[in-house]
Each structure stands twice: as C-alpha cells, then as structure tokens.
Scaffold this motif. Structure first.
Motif, PDB file in Angstrom:
ATOM      1  N   ALA A  32      65.746  48.961  46.389  1.00 10.71           N
ATOM      2  CA  ALA A  32      64.769  50.014  46.084  1.00 10.71           C
ATOM      3  C   ALA A  32      63.413  49.383  45.798  1.00 10.71           C
ATOM      4  O   ALA A  32      63.325  48.222  45.399  1.00 10.71           O
ATOM      5  CB  ALA A  32      65.234  50.814  44.879  1.00 10.71           C
ATOM      6  N   PRO A  33      62.355  50.146  46.001  1.00 14.38           N
ATOM      7  CA  PRO A  33      61.035  49.627  45.646  1.00 14.38           C
ATOM      8  C   PRO A  33      60.993  49.333  44.150  1.00 14.38           C
ATOM      9  O   PRO A  33      61.575  50.050  43.357  1.00 14.38           O
ATOM     10  CB  PRO A  33      60.087  50.769  45.998  1.00 14.38           C
ATOM     11  CG  PRO A  33      60.883  51.817  46.657  1.00 14.38           C
ATOM     12  CD  PRO A  33      62.321  51.474  46.535  1.00 14.38           C
ATOM     13  N   ARG A  34      60.320  48.283  43.767  1.00 17.17           N
ATOM     14  CA  ARG A  34      60.243  47.892  42.366  1.00 17.17           C
ATOM     15  C   ARG A  34      59.394  48.870  41.570  1.00 17.17           C
ATOM     16  O   ARG A  34      58.349  49.322  42.046  1.00 17.17           O
ATOM     17  CB  ARG A  34      59.627  46.499  42.235  1.00 17.17           C
ATOM     18  CG  ARG A  34      60.525  45.392  42.677  1.00 17.17           C
ATOM     19  CD  ARG A  34      61.760  45.418  41.878  1.00 17.17           C
ATOM     20  NE  ARG A  34      62.108  44.105  41.395  1.00 17.17           N
ATOM     21  CZ  ARG A  34      63.194  43.887  40.730  1.00 17.17           C
ATOM     22  NH1 ARG A  34      64.009  44.865  40.456  1.00 17.17           N
ATOM     23  NH2 ARG A  34      63.472  42.687  40.321  1.00 17.17           N
ATOM     24  N   MET A  35      59.853  49.161  40.380  1.00  9.03           N
ATOM     25  CA  MET A  35      59.069  49.999  39.490  1.00  9.03           C
ATOM     26  C   MET A  35      57.912  49.167  38.957  1.00  9.03           C
ATOM     27  O   MET A  35      58.103  48.026  38.554  1.00  9.03           O
ATOM     28  CB  MET A  35      59.929  50.483  38.328  1.00  9.03           C
ATOM     29  CG  MET A  35      59.207  51.432  37.412  1.00  9.03           C
ATOM     30  SD  MET A  35      60.270  52.083  36.117  1.00  9.03           S
ATOM     31  CE  MET A  35      60.025  50.852  34.853  1.00  9.03           C
ATOM     32  N   THR A  36      56.740  49.710  39.001  1.00  7.85           N
ATOM     33  CA  THR A  36      55.589  49.007  38.446  1.00  7.85           C
ATOM     34  C   THR A  36      55.450  49.405  36.977  1.00  7.85           C
ATOM     35  O   THR A  36      56.419  49.763  36.348  1.00  7.85           O
ATOM     36  CB  THR A  36      54.338  49.338  39.255  1.00  7.85           C
ATOM     37  OG1 THR A  36      54.177  50.752  39.269  1.00  7.85           O
ATOM     38  CG2 THR A  36      54.455  48.831  40.680  1.00  7.85           C
ATOM     39  N   ALA A  37      54.265  49.391  36.493  1.00  4.37           N
ATOM     40  CA  ALA A  37      54.056  49.708  35.086  1.00  4.37           C
ATOM     41  C   ALA A  37      54.643  51.069  34.721  1.00  4.37           C
ATOM     42  O   ALA A  37      55.138  51.260  33.632  1.00  4.37           O
ATOM     43  CB  ALA A  37      52.575  49.656  34.762  1.00  4.37           C
ATOM     44  N   GLY A  38      54.619  52.004  35.646  1.00  2.00           N
ATOM     45  CA  GLY A  38      55.244  53.299  35.422  1.00  2.00           C
ATOM     46  C   GLY A  38      54.432  54.203  34.530  1.00  2.00           C
ATOM     47  O   GLY A  38      53.357  53.858  34.041  1.00  2.00           O
ATOM     48  N   THR A  39      54.991  55.351  34.332  1.00  2.00           N
ATOM     49  CA  THR A  39      54.335  56.333  33.476  1.00  2.00           C
ATOM     50  C   THR A  39      54.632  56.021  32.018  1.00  2.00           C
ATOM     51  O   THR A  39      55.513  55.228  31.697  1.00  2.00           O
ATOM     52  CB  THR A  39      54.853  57.747  33.797  1.00  2.00           C
ATOM     53  OG1 THR A  39      56.245  57.809  33.439  1.00  2.00           O
ATOM     54  CG2 THR A  39      54.683  58.095  35.261  1.00  2.00           C
ATOM     55  N   GLU A  40      53.922  56.667  31.148  1.00  2.00           N
ATOM     56  CA  GLU A  40      54.174  56.481  29.711  1.00  2.00           C
ATOM     57  C   GLU A  40      55.599  56.914  29.363  1.00  2.00           C
ATOM     58  O   GLU A  40      56.246  56.293  28.526  1.00  2.00           O
ATOM     59  CB  GLU A  40      53.152  57.260  28.884  1.00  2.00           C
ATOM     60  CG  GLU A  40      53.294  57.039  27.392  1.00  2.00           C
ATOM     61  CD  GLU A  40      53.188  55.578  26.965  1.00  2.00           C
ATOM     62  OE1 GLU A  40      53.869  55.196  25.998  1.00  2.00           O
ATOM     63  OE2 GLU A  40      52.431  54.821  27.585  1.00  2.00           O
ATOM     64  N   THR A  41      56.094  57.945  30.021  1.00  3.53           N
ATOM     65  CA  THR A  41      57.473  58.395  29.781  1.00  3.53           C
ATOM     66  C   THR A  41      58.465  57.302  30.155  1.00  3.53           C
ATOM     67  O   THR A  41      59.402  57.021  29.398  1.00  3.53           O
ATOM     68  CB  THR A  41      57.772  59.675  30.589  1.00  3.53           C
ATOM     69  OG1 THR A  41      56.848  60.693  30.201  1.00  3.53           O
ATOM     70  CG2 THR A  41      59.194  60.150  30.358  1.00  3.53           C
ATOM     71  N   GLU A  42      58.252  56.671  31.307  1.00  2.00           N
ATOM     72  CA  GLU A  42      59.149  55.587  31.729  1.00  2.00           C
ATOM     73  C   GLU A  42      59.078  54.418  30.755  1.00  2.00           C
ATOM     74  O   GLU A  42      60.100  53.830  30.402  1.00  2.00           O
ATOM     75  CB  GLU A  42      58.791  55.124  33.144  1.00  2.00           C
ATOM     76  CG  GLU A  42      59.117  56.152  34.198  1.00  2.00           C
ATOM     77  CD  GLU A  42      58.489  55.834  35.537  1.00  2.00           C
ATOM     78  OE1 GLU A  42      57.429  55.165  35.572  1.00  2.00           O
ATOM     79  OE2 GLU A  42      59.044  56.255  36.552  1.00  2.00           O
TER      80      GLU A  42
END
Length: 87
Positions: A32-42
C-alpha cells in the motif's frame, strides 16, 4: 490436567491465527502507499495506540517477547514517523 492441555492448544491456535492475520496485514501495508504525516485524527489515533502498547520486562517469556515484537512491528508499519524509543 487434560483441561489445561486443551486450553494451551486453544491458546496456541489463537496466537497462530493472530500472527497469520498480522502477517497478512503487514504484507498489505508493504504494497500500500505509505502514510505520510496524515491528518490530525490519524496522528491522534497513532499517539493513543502507541500509549496503549505493552512494555517489555525481563521476566517476559519468549512467546510474550515475540508477541510484543509483532505488536511493535505492526504499529511502526501503520504509523510511520512515530518511534518507540521510550519503550
């Protein structure tokens, strides 16, 4: 005594099933594509998850050490950018 042996077998089956599902999850994460910094919720979910991870002890059995290692590996794969240096 037979009951204890039966419970150990059930536990081993459950641990094997858990490790298999973790392996499948890690394989999916690898493609899967790597999660970056993401949202504040993540980020908040990762912080809460990190804070709930088990800590290691010198009295842990080999099986417990392996299970904690798997939990850490899954966390690090799902939450890049977070570290476990405080453990």
């Amino acid at each position: 005594m037979k009951r204890k042996g039966w419970m150990m077998s059930v536990r081993r089956i459950c641990v094997a099933a858990l490790m298999l599902s973790v392996g499948v999850g890690l394989a999916a994460c690898a493609t899967a594509p790597r999660m970056t910094a993401g949202t504040e919720t993540e980020r908040e979910r990762c912080r809460a998850w990190r804070d709930s991870l088990p800590s290691r002890s010198s009295t842990d059995t080999a099986q417990t050490q392996d299970e904690i290692g798997v939990a850490y590996d899954v966390f690090l794969a799902a939450c890049p950018g977070f570290d476990l240096s405080f453990f």
